[in-house]
Design an enzyme around this catalytic site. Sequence first.
Site, short mmCIF file in Angstrom:
data_model
loop_
_atom_site.label_atom_id
_atom_site.label_comp_id
_atom_site.label_asym_id
_atom_site.label_seq_id
_atom_site.Cartn_x
_atom_site.Cartn_y
_atom_site.Cartn_z
N LYS A 114 0.84 -1.20 0.00
CA LYS A 114 0.00 0.00 0.00
C LYS A 114 0.87 1.25 0.00
CE LYS A 114 -3.06 0.01 3.22
NZ LYS A 114 -3.98 0.22 4.36
N LYS A 126 3.27 -2.28 11.26
CA LYS A 126 1.96 -2.22 11.92
C LYS A 126 2.13 -2.67 13.36
CE LYS A 126 -2.46 -1.46 10.92
NZ LYS A 126 -3.14 -0.67 9.88
N ASP A 166 -5.54 3.17 13.87
CA ASP A 166 -6.26 2.12 13.13
C ASP A 166 -7.48 1.85 14.01
OD1 ASP A 166 -5.92 0.02 10.79
OD2 ASP A 166 -6.57 -1.15 12.49
N1 LIG Z 1 -8.09 4.91 10.11
C1 LIG Z 1 -7.38 4.85 9.00
O1 LIG Z 1 -6.77 5.83 8.57
C2 LIG Z 1 -7.32 3.59 8.22
C3 LIG Z 1 -8.08 2.50 8.54
N2 LIG Z 1 -8.08 1.40 7.72
C4 LIG Z 1 -8.91 0.25 7.99
O2 LIG Z 1 -10.28 0.62 8.00
C5 LIG Z 1 -11.03 -0.23 8.87
C6 LIG Z 1 -11.77 0.61 9.87
O3 LIG Z 1 -10.84 1.38 10.63
P1 LIG Z 1 -11.23 2.73 11.36
O4 LIG Z 1 -12.44 3.32 10.75
O5 LIG Z 1 -10.00 3.52 11.45
O6 LIG Z 1 -11.53 2.19 12.81
P2 LIG Z 1 -12.53 2.74 13.90
O7 LIG Z 1 -12.11 2.15 15.17
O8 LIG Z 1 -12.68 4.21 13.77
O9 LIG Z 1 -13.88 2.08 13.42
C7 LIG Z 1 -14.03 0.71 13.18
C8 LIG Z 1 -15.49 0.49 12.90
O10 LIG Z 1 -15.70 -0.84 12.48
C9 LIG Z 1 -16.70 -1.42 13.29
N3 LIG Z 1 -16.40 -2.82 13.48
C10 LIG Z 1 -15.34 -3.37 14.09
N4 LIG Z 1 -15.46 -4.69 14.06
C11 LIG Z 1 -16.60 -4.96 13.40
C12 LIG Z 1 -17.25 -6.14 13.04
N5 LIG Z 1 -16.75 -7.33 13.39
N6 LIG Z 1 -18.40 -6.06 12.33
C13 LIG Z 1 -18.91 -4.85 11.98
N7 LIG Z 1 -18.33 -3.70 12.32
C14 LIG Z 1 -17.19 -3.77 13.02
C15 LIG Z 1 -16.63 -0.68 14.61
O11 LIG Z 1 -17.86 -0.74 15.29
C16 LIG Z 1 -16.33 0.73 14.11
O12 LIG Z 1 -17.49 1.39 13.76
C17 LIG Z 1 -10.00 -1.20 9.47
O13 LIG Z 1 -9.93 -2.35 8.66
C18 LIG Z 1 -8.69 -0.43 9.34
O14 LIG Z 1 -7.59 -1.28 9.32
C19 LIG Z 1 -7.35 1.38 6.56
C20 LIG Z 1 -6.58 2.44 6.20
C21 LIG Z 1 -6.43 3.58 7.05
O1 LIG Z 2 -1.55 6.54 8.60
C1 LIG Z 2 -0.88 5.56 8.85
O2 LIG Z 2 0.33 5.57 9.04
C2 LIG Z 2 -1.50 4.21 9.00
C3 LIG Z 2 -2.66 3.91 8.17
C4 LIG Z 2 -2.98 2.47 8.29
O3 LIG Z 2 -2.79 1.87 9.32
C5 LIG Z 2 -3.44 1.74 7.13
O4 LIG Z 2 -3.26 2.23 6.01
O5 LIG Z 2 -3.97 0.63 7.30
#
Ligand SMILES: NC(=O)C1=CN([C@@H]2O[C@H](COP(=O)(O)OP(=O)(O)OC[C@H]3O[C@@H](n4cnc5c(N)ncnc54)[C@H](O)[C@@H]3O)[C@@H](O)[C@H]2O)C=CC1
Ligand SMILES: O=C(O)CCC(=O)C(=O)O
Length: 444
Positions: A114, A126, A166
């Site tokens: 990525k 990570k 994350d």
């Molecule tokens: N925050 C970021 O900048 C990035 C996040 N991601 C990915 O995006 C996804 C979400 O991350 P965020 O929004 O940052 O986390 P967050 O903690 O803000 O939100 C996660 C959301 O997913 C829901 N969730 C968790 N487990 C679940 C399940 N088993 N079934 C249904 N909903 C579930 C939670 O209730 C929450 O609403 C993850 O896979 C993370 O690795 C990827 C790239 C960057």
């Molecule tokens: O902003 C970052 O360094 C991490 C983002 C991340 O964890 C992801 O791309 O899954």
Amino acid sequence: MSYVDEVISRTIKENPSEVEFHQTLNEVLKSIEVVVDENEDAYRRNAVLERLVNPERQIKFRVPWVDDEGQVQVNTGYRVQFNSALGPYKGGLRFHPSVNIGIIKFLGFEQIFKNALTRLPIGGGKGGSDFDPKGKSDREVMAFCQSFMTEVYRHIGDTQDVPAGDIGVGAREIGFLFGEYKRITKRFEGVLTGKGLSFGGSLARTEATGYGLLYLTNEMLKANGQSLDGKTLSVSGSGNVATFAIQKAQELGANVVSASDSSGWIYDPEGIDLKLLREIKEIRRGRVKEYAEERKSAEYHEGTGVWSIKADVALPCATQNELNLDDAKALVDNGVFAVAEGANMPTTLDATNYLLDNNILFAPAKAANAGGVAVSALEMSQNAEKLHWSFEEVDNLLKRTMVNIFSDLDSTSKQYDAEGNYVLGANITGFKRVVDAMNAQGIV
Ligand SMILES: NC(=O)C1=CN([C@@H]2O[C@H](COP(=O)(O)OP(=O)(O)OC[C@H]3O[C@@H](n4cnc5c(N)ncnc54)[C@H](O)[C@@H]3O)[C@@H](O)[C@H]2O)C=CC1
Ligand SMILES: O=C(O)CCC(=O)C(=O)O
């Protein structure tokens, strides 16, 4: 047996319990096999794949902290520094009870490619812990974050390894982690991204992953004669990525009709009221169920099933393996023509193959959600030059990055006679960049 198959089976044998890591190994290595075959002798001699699948370093540590009742709790912390060929290790921290070494390695391995796709100077890493911030007081979260940093500070730094958020790690946790790093090291530097704006954070980092997902989806649709305007979108999750994906999709004229959390999902045919959803999730730290209790047009469903909704485009933005083969069949039956992954590896391998076989436009996570880490790299640049850029400047760079990523996937898929297979396009583009840099740097 091919070199790729040998490396996959040996790695699985050596790391038998790491099922999510096995899944991404299979996805990535099988789709770059054509490149490996072209260079097999040199790659074998230099053990390129063996070096790629083994992290440069993996750290596991004890995280003791005291809860509000005075009880000592002990969690496990991890930081996997997977590959630094392109720059300092970069990737988020996940705090969730499901976290184990296999999950951190899958996330770290994905992160290598990525980050390469962004064309920015960042390697892949990570980390995280099985700590669950849900239901904890702010003081307990602070105590945990301080203890976590007491170990991890010695392994990170603004030119060595730069963690970020994350699942379960947002602005609050990054603030506590940064404060403890500064206290221990006496250094005020860009050691973490996603920081508060008053202490080195970048404008648009909070929005970046969700916005970037929509910029890339928009490019993919445009290249295939479609647009988001007037389309119905199903979205899962209700955290950082889902929130800003919904916001940008609405700005681009789409009607987003769903969101979810780990308890259940909501369907709102009149369109998600983002203000209400954010108030419930970010201020009350509540559940999506409350949304349906307060909004007449919405229904709440317990458990899984969000992919049974009739929609044009689906955006899984919650967690890994939340979209399985049955879900993929339901999406196709319901007329979905595009899927773009906001979460990391939300689609199982058989579901991905089913979608590709049914000619669904499919944007894989390592491309579609790269906007978050891209803006993190821009936060590092701003910290290095001790300047702040405007929201518009960062957002324009984000948009340009996502447009370039899509263009790379598209051209690579065509170059390898697999036009429209953006999984292959993403894996080959990322792999070549990393391996070229590894080869140039000798056997390290
Ligand atoms: N925050 C970021 O900048 C990035 C996040 N991601 C990915 O995006 C996804 C979400 O991350 P965020 O929004 O940052 O986390 P967050 O903690 O803000 O939100 C996660 C959301 O997913 C829901 N969730 C968790 N487990 C679940 C399940 N088993 N079934 C249904 N909903 C579930 C939670 O209730 C929450 O609403 C993850 O896979 C993370 O690795 C990827 C790239 C960057
Ligand atoms: O902003 C970052 O360094 C991490 C983002 C991340 O964890 C992801 O791309 O899954």
